[in-house]
Design a protein around this motif. Structure first.
Motif, short mmCIF file in Angstrom:
data_model
loop_
_atom_site.label_atom_id
_atom_site.label_comp_id
_atom_site.label_asym_id
_atom_site.label_seq_id
_atom_site.Cartn_x
_atom_site.Cartn_y
_atom_site.Cartn_z
N THR A 204 0.83 -1.20 0.00
CA THR A 204 0.00 0.00 0.00
C THR A 204 0.87 1.25 0.00
OG1 THR A 204 -1.62 -1.21 1.29
CG2 THR A 204 -1.87 1.18 1.20
N ALA A 205 0.50 2.24 -0.76
CA ALA A 205 1.28 3.48 -0.87
C ALA A 205 1.25 4.26 0.43
CB ALA A 205 0.73 4.33 -2.02
N LEU A 206 2.24 5.10 0.60
CA LEU A 206 2.38 5.87 1.82
C LEU A 206 1.17 6.74 2.11
CD1 LEU A 206 4.22 6.93 4.11
CD2 LEU A 206 5.05 8.66 2.52
N GLU A 207 0.64 7.38 1.07
CA GLU A 207 -0.46 8.31 1.31
C GLU A 207 -1.74 7.62 1.80
OE1 GLU A 207 1.27 8.04 -1.44
OE2 GLU A 207 0.02 7.72 -3.21
N ASP A 208 -1.81 6.29 1.65
CA ASP A 208 -2.98 5.56 2.10
C ASP A 208 -2.91 5.17 3.57
OD1 ASP A 208 -3.04 3.76 -1.03
OD2 ASP A 208 -4.04 5.63 -0.47
N VAL A 209 -1.80 5.53 4.23
CA VAL A 209 -1.60 5.10 5.61
C VAL A 209 -1.63 6.29 6.55
CG1 VAL A 209 -0.13 3.80 7.18
CG2 VAL A 209 -0.11 3.27 4.74
N PRO A 210 -2.68 6.43 7.34
CA PRO A 210 -2.69 7.52 8.33
C PRO A 210 -1.70 7.21 9.44
CG PRO A 210 -4.58 6.10 8.65
CD PRO A 210 -3.90 5.61 7.41
N GLU A 211 -0.86 8.19 9.79
CA GLU A 211 0.14 7.97 10.84
C GLU A 211 -0.42 8.42 12.18
OE1 GLU A 211 4.82 8.84 11.88
OE2 GLU A 211 3.88 9.82 10.16
N LEU A 212 -0.43 7.49 13.13
CA LEU A 212 -0.85 7.83 14.48
C LEU A 212 0.29 8.55 15.19
CD1 LEU A 212 -2.55 4.48 15.56
CD2 LEU A 212 -3.62 6.50 14.56
N ARG A 213 -0.04 9.47 16.07
CA ARG A 213 0.99 10.16 16.84
C ARG A 213 1.48 9.24 17.95
NH1 ARG A 213 1.33 12.82 21.58
NH2 ARG A 213 2.95 14.41 21.75
N LEU A 214 2.78 8.90 17.89
CA LEU A 214 3.34 8.05 18.92
C LEU A 214 3.80 8.90 20.09
CD1 LEU A 214 5.43 5.46 16.92
CD2 LEU A 214 3.28 5.12 18.09
N GLU A 215 3.39 8.53 21.27
CA GLU A 215 3.74 9.30 22.44
C GLU A 215 5.13 8.91 22.93
OE1 GLU A 215 0.55 8.93 25.17
OE2 GLU A 215 -0.87 9.74 23.75
N GLU A 216 5.92 9.88 23.38
CA GLU A 216 7.35 9.73 23.52
C GLU A 216 7.87 9.01 24.73
OE1 GLU A 216 9.35 13.29 22.64
OE2 GLU A 216 8.54 13.24 20.67
N ASP A 217 7.09 8.65 25.65
CA ASP A 217 7.59 8.11 26.90
C ASP A 217 7.29 6.63 27.16
OD1 ASP A 217 8.97 9.52 28.65
OD2 ASP A 217 7.25 10.46 29.53
N ILE A 218 6.49 6.04 26.30
CA ILE A 218 5.95 4.73 26.61
C ILE A 218 7.03 3.67 26.74
CG2 ILE A 218 4.49 2.88 25.75
CD1 ILE A 218 2.65 5.00 24.66
N VAL A 219 8.01 3.70 25.84
CA VAL A 219 9.05 2.68 25.87
C VAL A 219 9.80 2.70 27.18
CG1 VAL A 219 11.27 2.03 24.87
CG2 VAL A 219 9.32 2.44 23.40
N SER A 220 9.95 3.90 27.78
CA SER A 220 10.68 3.99 29.04
C SER A 220 9.88 3.36 30.18
CB SER A 220 10.98 5.45 29.36
OG SER A 220 9.79 6.16 29.61
N ARG A 221 8.59 3.09 29.96
CA ARG A 221 7.76 2.53 31.02
C ARG A 221 7.64 1.01 30.93
NH1 ARG A 221 2.94 6.94 31.89
NH2 ARG A 221 4.17 8.78 31.39
N ILE A 222 8.16 0.43 29.87
CA ILE A 222 8.20 -1.03 29.76
C ILE A 222 9.62 -1.43 29.39
CG2 ILE A 222 5.77 -1.23 29.14
CD1 ILE A 222 6.54 -1.55 26.26
N THR A 223 9.98 -2.68 29.62
CA THR A 223 11.36 -3.11 29.42
C THR A 223 11.66 -3.34 27.93
OG1 THR A 223 10.91 -5.48 29.58
CG2 THR A 223 11.23 -4.27 31.65
N ALA A 224 12.96 -3.38 27.62
CA ALA A 224 13.37 -3.63 26.25
C ALA A 224 12.89 -5.00 25.79
CB ALA A 224 14.89 -3.54 26.14
N ASP A 225 12.94 -5.99 26.68
CA ASP A 225 12.46 -7.33 26.32
C ASP A 225 10.97 -7.32 25.99
OD1 ASP A 225 14.92 -8.51 26.57
OD2 ASP A 225 14.59 -9.27 28.60
N GLU A 226 10.21 -6.53 26.74
CA GLU A 226 8.77 -6.44 26.48
C GLU A 226 8.51 -5.80 25.12
OE1 GLU A 226 7.08 -6.08 31.08
OE2 GLU A 226 7.74 -4.27 30.00
N VAL A 227 9.30 -4.78 24.79
CA VAL A 227 9.14 -4.14 23.49
C VAL A 227 9.46 -5.12 22.37
CG1 VAL A 227 10.02 -2.33 21.97
CG2 VAL A 227 9.65 -1.84 24.38
N LEU A 228 10.58 -5.85 22.50
CA LEU A 228 10.98 -6.80 21.46
C LEU A 228 9.95 -7.91 21.28
CD1 LEU A 228 14.82 -7.03 22.09
CD2 LEU A 228 13.66 -5.97 20.16
N LYS A 229 9.33 -8.35 22.38
CA LYS A 229 8.30 -9.38 22.29
C LYS A 229 7.10 -8.87 21.49
CE LYS A 229 9.45 -11.98 26.47
NZ LYS A 229 9.05 -12.33 27.85
#
Length: 204
Positions: free
Chosen positions: A105-130
């Protein structure tokens, strides 16, 4: 010469280990394999969908490492060189098997959600990778290549044999899907904002 003397090596002198590996010293090759096994396998596990696939990629990757050691530049960090080979081997494996349907699918067909900047710091790296492992294979590979291993969209397009617009759309879709997974599995991480800052491209 019928009985050629194997070049010796010192485990505390990495240059001598490399030289011995190039000369075909099995003990040096075994030492290098064991030393970097865990690091290399963690990369292969990220880019594959099961243990069996990761082991295939790992074995093929180390074969490439030993076959190309003569081209290794000692002024370049060895782990970065090794990681590049493992990542490229994993991507080649993905392209070769073509088990998954690619979403182009082309880029313009994909709405980008705003990712909030702190979430990764609240869960572990292993949890993110899973959670990343739960992404569609193409989404996962594009996300890992860009957000974790630091390749740009043009480089990723060349590696995956896609056009750059497709890569950008897949990356946005991967980010959107990952955000939803975090919201689903770790609701306590909201509210906040987050960004992924895990690139290894600048290793010293």
């Amino acid at each position: 010469m019928l009985f050629e003397k194997k070049i010796s090596f010192n485990q505390n002198d990495f240059d001598s280990v490399v030289a011995a590996c190039i000369a075909g010293n099995n003990q040096a090759q075994r030492y290098m394999y064991q030393k970097y096994f865990g690091y290399a396998k963690s990369i292969c596990l990220r880019y594959t969908s099961c243990l069996e696939e990761s082991e295939e990629v790992l074995n093929e990757g180390f074969l490439k490492v030993f076959n190309n050691l003569k081209n290794y530049d000692p002024s370049y960090p060895f782990k970065v060189w090794l990681r590049t080979i493992m990542v490229n081997t994993a991507i080649s494996y993905y392209r070769k098997h073509k088990k998954h349907i690619e979403d182009r699918t082309a880029l313009e067909d994909v709405p980008e959600l705003r990712l909030e900047e702190d979430i990764v710091s609240r869960i572990t790296a292993d949890e993110v990778l899973k959670l990343i492992q739960r992404l569609k294979p193409l989404y996962k590979n594009v996300f890992l290549l860009h957000a974790v291993d630091g390749y740009n969209h043009r480089e990723i397009a060349d590696m995956l044999q896609l056009n750059e617009a497709t890569v950008r759309s897949q990356y946005i879709r991967a980010r959107n899907q990952l955000q939803e997974l975090i919201r689903q599995y770790y609701p306590y991480s909201y509210p906040g904002s987050w960004s992924v800052k895990t690139s290894e491209r600048s290793y010293a």
